[in-house]
Enzyme design. Structure first.
Site, short mmCIF file in Angstrom:
data_model
loop_
_atom_site.label_atom_id
_atom_site.label_comp_id
_atom_site.label_asym_id
_atom_site.label_seq_id
_atom_site.Cartn_x
_atom_site.Cartn_y
_atom_site.Cartn_z
N GLY A 13 0.90 -1.16 0.13
CA GLY A 13 -0.06 0.06 -0.15
C GLY A 13 0.85 1.27 0.02
O GLY A 13 0.12 2.38 0.68
N SER A 14 2.10 1.18 -0.53
CA SER A 14 2.83 2.62 -0.75
C SER A 14 2.03 3.59 -1.61
O SER A 14 1.99 4.76 -1.29
CB SER A 14 4.39 2.22 -1.09
N LEU A 88 -9.42 -10.00 -10.12
CA LEU A 88 -9.83 -9.41 -11.19
C LEU A 88 -11.46 -8.65 -10.90
O LEU A 88 -11.89 -9.14 -10.23
CB LEU A 88 -10.22 -10.37 -12.21
N HIS A 105 -0.32 0.26 -13.55
CA HIS A 105 0.24 -1.09 -13.92
C HIS A 105 1.77 -0.85 -13.98
O HIS A 105 2.09 0.41 -14.59
CB HIS A 105 -0.27 -1.76 -15.13
#
Ligand code: GAR
Length: 188
Positions: A13-14, A88, A105
């Protein structure tokens, strides 16, 4: 009216932290919810430390009911941000939030995307392919992994001596610099 963002994340979670910090003082945008599919994900600690409500997904209700959509609607969510989220996104959720789900991404899509391509897997593949550059892709989410319309991409150089870890660091810097700004742009 203030815009509400839900961040979905599966791990460290950076990026989530960076987005939380970026909008902390904003009068127009707030992080209203942090959602994870993993009860032990560090991103949940980060949310709690910032007093942001959290939601832990249960596989059945996420993939086979409208419960999560109802919860997001109750929280008046305007935008869903996937920041290292590994499940997904199901069709019903995409339909309920058209062009309101974005993903980051850690590569230059369409290269190095698709199922199984996440985190270090991506950077290892970039090194193995002897790429001269990599980067980040911020895109809308559709029903396939990493296939939705690209909103923006940012590049970095991959040097001959770089390890996959070196690339990961460069990518995180790009993510932290650009992701909050793109979110802000989408909501204003
Ligand atoms: C980020 O590099 C993000 O691009 C990647 O996971 C990392 C999460 O890091 N996402 C994917 O690989 C999705 N296919 P973080 O937990 O430190 O934000």
């Amino acid at each position: 009216m203030i815009k509400n963002v839900a961040i979905f994340a599966s791990g460290e979670g950076s990026n989530a932290q960076n987005i939380i910090d970026y909008f902390k003082a904003s009068k127009n945008i707030q992080i209203a919810l942090v959602v994870s599919n993993k009860s032990t994900a560090n991103v949940l600690n980060r949310a709690k430390n910032s007093n942001i409500p959290t939601l832990i997904l249960e596989r059945h209700s996420f993939f086979e009911s409208n419960e999560v959509i109802e919860q997001l609607n109750n929280a008046k969510i305007d935008l869903i941000v996937l920041a290292g989220f590994l499940w997904l996104v199901p069709k019903n959720l995409i339909k309920a939030f058209p062009n309101k789900i974005v993903n980051i991404h850690p590569a230059l899509l369409p290269k190095f995307g698709g199922k199984g391509m996440f985190g270090m897997n991506v950077h290892n593949a970039v090194i193995e392919a002897k790429e001269k550059e990599s980067g980040i892709s911020i895109h809308f989410v559709n029903e396939e992994y990493d296939k939705g319309k690209i909103i923006s991409q940012h590049k970095c150089i991959v040097s001959e001596n770089d390890s996959a870890e070196d690339v990961a660091k460069k990518i995180h810097l790009l993510e932290h610099e650009f992701f909050p700004k793109v979110i802000e742009g989408l909501l204003s």
